[in-house]
Design a protein around this motif. Structure first.
Motif, short mmCIF file in Angstrom:
data_model
loop_
_atom_site.label_atom_id
_atom_site.label_comp_id
_atom_site.label_asym_id
_atom_site.label_seq_id
_atom_site.Cartn_x
_atom_site.Cartn_y
_atom_site.Cartn_z
N MET A 150 -10.38 5.02 -9.33
CA MET A 150 -10.48 3.85 -8.45
C MET A 150 -9.17 3.67 -7.69
O MET A 150 -8.09 3.79 -8.25
N ARG A 151 -9.27 3.39 -6.40
CA ARG A 151 -8.07 3.24 -5.59
C ARG A 151 -7.32 1.97 -5.97
O ARG A 151 -7.91 0.94 -6.26
N LYS A 152 -6.00 2.08 -5.95
CA LYS A 152 -5.15 0.92 -6.14
C LYS A 152 -5.05 0.17 -4.82
O LYS A 152 -4.75 0.75 -3.78
N THR A 153 -5.32 -1.14 -4.84
CA THR A 153 -5.25 -1.94 -3.63
C THR A 153 -3.93 -2.69 -3.58
O THR A 153 -3.52 -3.33 -4.56
N VAL A 154 -3.23 -2.58 -2.45
CA VAL A 154 -1.94 -3.22 -2.26
C VAL A 154 -2.03 -4.16 -1.06
O VAL A 154 -2.55 -3.79 -0.01
N ASN A 155 -1.52 -5.38 -1.23
CA ASN A 155 -1.48 -6.34 -0.14
C ASN A 155 -0.12 -6.28 0.54
O ASN A 155 0.91 -6.18 -0.13
N CYS A 156 -0.11 -6.33 1.86
CA CYS A 156 1.17 -6.38 2.56
C CYS A 156 1.03 -7.23 3.82
O CYS A 156 -0.07 -7.36 4.38
N GLY A 157 2.15 -7.79 4.24
CA GLY A 157 2.12 -8.62 5.44
C GLY A 157 1.95 -7.80 6.69
O GLY A 157 1.10 -8.09 7.53
N VAL A 158 2.76 -6.74 6.82
CA VAL A 158 2.72 -5.89 8.01
C VAL A 158 2.68 -4.43 7.58
O VAL A 158 3.58 -3.96 6.88
N LEU A 159 1.65 -3.74 7.98
CA LEU A 159 1.55 -2.29 7.79
C LEU A 159 1.96 -1.63 9.09
O LEU A 159 1.36 -1.88 10.14
N VAL A 160 2.99 -0.80 9.05
CA VAL A 160 3.47 -0.10 10.23
C VAL A 160 3.11 1.37 10.09
O VAL A 160 3.51 2.03 9.13
N VAL A 161 2.36 1.88 11.04
CA VAL A 161 1.92 3.27 10.99
C VAL A 161 2.88 4.10 11.84
O VAL A 161 2.79 4.14 13.07
N GLY A 162 3.83 4.74 11.17
CA GLY A 162 4.85 5.52 11.86
C GLY A 162 6.22 4.91 11.68
O GLY A 162 6.38 3.69 11.72
N ALA A 163 7.22 5.77 11.46
CA ALA A 163 8.59 5.29 11.23
C ALA A 163 9.58 5.98 12.16
O ALA A 163 10.69 6.34 11.75
N GLY A 164 9.17 6.17 13.41
CA GLY A 164 10.10 6.65 14.42
C GLY A 164 10.91 5.49 14.96
O GLY A 164 11.09 4.46 14.29
N HIS A 165 11.39 5.63 16.20
CA HIS A 165 12.21 4.57 16.79
C HIS A 165 11.47 3.23 16.80
O HIS A 165 12.04 2.19 16.46
N ALA A 166 10.22 3.23 17.22
CA ALA A 166 9.48 1.98 17.35
C ALA A 166 9.21 1.34 15.99
O ALA A 166 9.44 0.15 15.79
N GLY A 167 8.70 2.13 15.04
CA GLY A 167 8.37 1.58 13.73
C GLY A 167 9.58 1.03 13.00
O GLY A 167 9.55 -0.07 12.43
#
Length: 407
Positions: A1-18
């Motif tokens: 079963m997948r572990k569910t995690v709550n977060c305020g902001v999910l950022v997809v990508g960690a380059g300059h913008a992320g």
């Protein structure tokens, strides 16, 4: 079963913008949790050095965008080597490649762009490189170490920067460009001619107005054949023919895309709770006219700041002047604004040797500038462009008059 995690902001990508978004949120007092998912194994790093200093270093590396200690913040998780595999818009959810299921309040797409690939015969031969990531730079630097002949396909910023770096390493360098001049997509003919002369003086062979018909070799590239029959010996080929917005995840989720992820002036996509920033986003831009996708570090940072304000309930319409820069040999070119609709152009300074600036006007207003080794004029012009100032052309034509005088 997948572990569910709550977060305020999910950022997809960690380059300059992320990375800039995470920093902007913390700087502005956001107290919620932030999760950045990056498919790279490295801490977020600067991209511009990849075509310059990173190639010239004995061991290619790049400067970090934030100190390592920044990522120890208990409210920020940087998931390295981890992809977001899909987004479920209706339930504000996402699935990560490490098996976790995420419930987010906000999801920010900072997926960037991918290098456009050659499609000619031989395009996949060993010795053919693109340059988008630190891993790309490490592979290219290693290949350049034993190479004699380097062929760069594409004479945009990245292609010319790589050519300059390779010449600095003593390599024989040829640049192939399908358009009749270098930097044709980003600047005017006088500036193109200046950089063409610079590269030729430094020993680069320019093949302009010519395409690539094939890369030759068995397993490894040995030569590049051009559309006019010219054959260029090649131990290393670098493909710099542009980038394409990384929109697959957004499209899979049913988010509106057209030449990028479509956003409004607050970086909101067509999906509730989902924003898009940086290279992947296409936004309304008053200085460019219509919808525009900008590929620059400055836009990555500015769009991250705009998205942070939207998340914090303080949304402001994005109205920043587009800016770009490039370093080649001992030259630094800084550009502001978009010159595509200019009806007049003024050259200030010595365009044969530099420093100089080219000012672009429309109906008496300054709309753009290209400044070479002329940071002071660049900074003054950027303010004039932002204010949409009407100026006296005769005064602009007088290089002894500082652009600050028009403010």
């Amino acid at each position: 079963m997948r572990k569910t995690v709550n977060c305020g902001v999910l950022v997809v990508g960690a380059g300059h913008a992320g990375a800039a978004l995470a920093a902007a949120l913390r700087r502005r007092g956001y107290a919620g949790s932030i999760l950045l998912a990056s498919d790279e194994p490295h801490l977020p790093y600067e991209r511009p050095p990849l075509s310059k200093a990173s190639l010239l270093d004995a061991e290619p590396s790049s400067r970090l965008l934030q100190p390592e200690a920044f990522w120890t913040d208990p409210g920020i998780e940087l998931a390295l080597g981890c992809r977001v595999e899909r987004i479920a818009i209706a339930r504000h959810g996402a699935v990560l490649s490490d098996g976790r299921s995420i419930r987010y309040e906000w999801c920010v797409l900072a997926t960037g762009a991918r290098a456009r690939q050659l499609t000619c015969p031989g395009a996949t031969l060993d010795g053919t490189h693109v340059l988008r990531t630190l891993a790309d730079a490490q592979r290219l630097r290693q290949a350049l170490g034993s190479a004699r002949n380097v062929v760069v396909i594409g004479a945009g910023y990245v292609g010319l920067e790589v050519a300059a770096s390779a010449r600095s390493m003593g390599k024989t360098v040829s640049v192939v460009e399908a358009q009749p001049r270098v930097l044709s997509r980003v600047t005017s003919p006088p500036v193109s001619e200046f950089f063409e002369a610079v590269h030729r003086r430094n020993g680069v062979a320019l093949h302009l107005g010519k395409g690539v018909s094939a890369l030759e070799g068995e397993r490894r590239v040995r030569a590049v054949t051009l559309t006019d029959g010219t054959r260029l010996p090649a131990d290393v080929v670098v493909v710099g023919i542009g980038i394409e917005a990384e929109t697959a995840l957004a499209e899979q989720a049913g988010i509106a895309c057209h030449g990028g992820v479509l956003v409004d002036s607050h970086f909101r996509t067509s999906a509730p709770g989902v924003l898009a920033i940086g290279d992947c986003s296409r936004h309304p831009n008053d200085f460019a006219g219509g919808m525009w996708r900008l590929e620059s570090v400055q836009h990555a940072q500015d769009s991250a700041s705009g998205a942070a304000l939207t998340i914090l309930g303080q949304a402001q319409a994005y109205q920043d002047v587009p800016t770009f820069w490039s370093e080649q040999y001992d030259l630094r070119m800084q550009s502001a604004g978009i010159a595509k609709d200019a009806d007049d152009m003024v050259i200030r300074g010595d365009i044969r040797q530099g420093p100089f600036s080219v000012v672009y006007l429309r109906e008496g207003r300054m709309i753009a500038i290209d400044a070479v080794n002329n940071a002071r004029e660049f900074m003054a012009a950027r303010k004039l462009i932002h204010c949409r100032t009407t100026i006296d052309r005769a005064m602009v034509n007088d290089s002894s008059v500082s652009l600050k005088a028009f403010a």
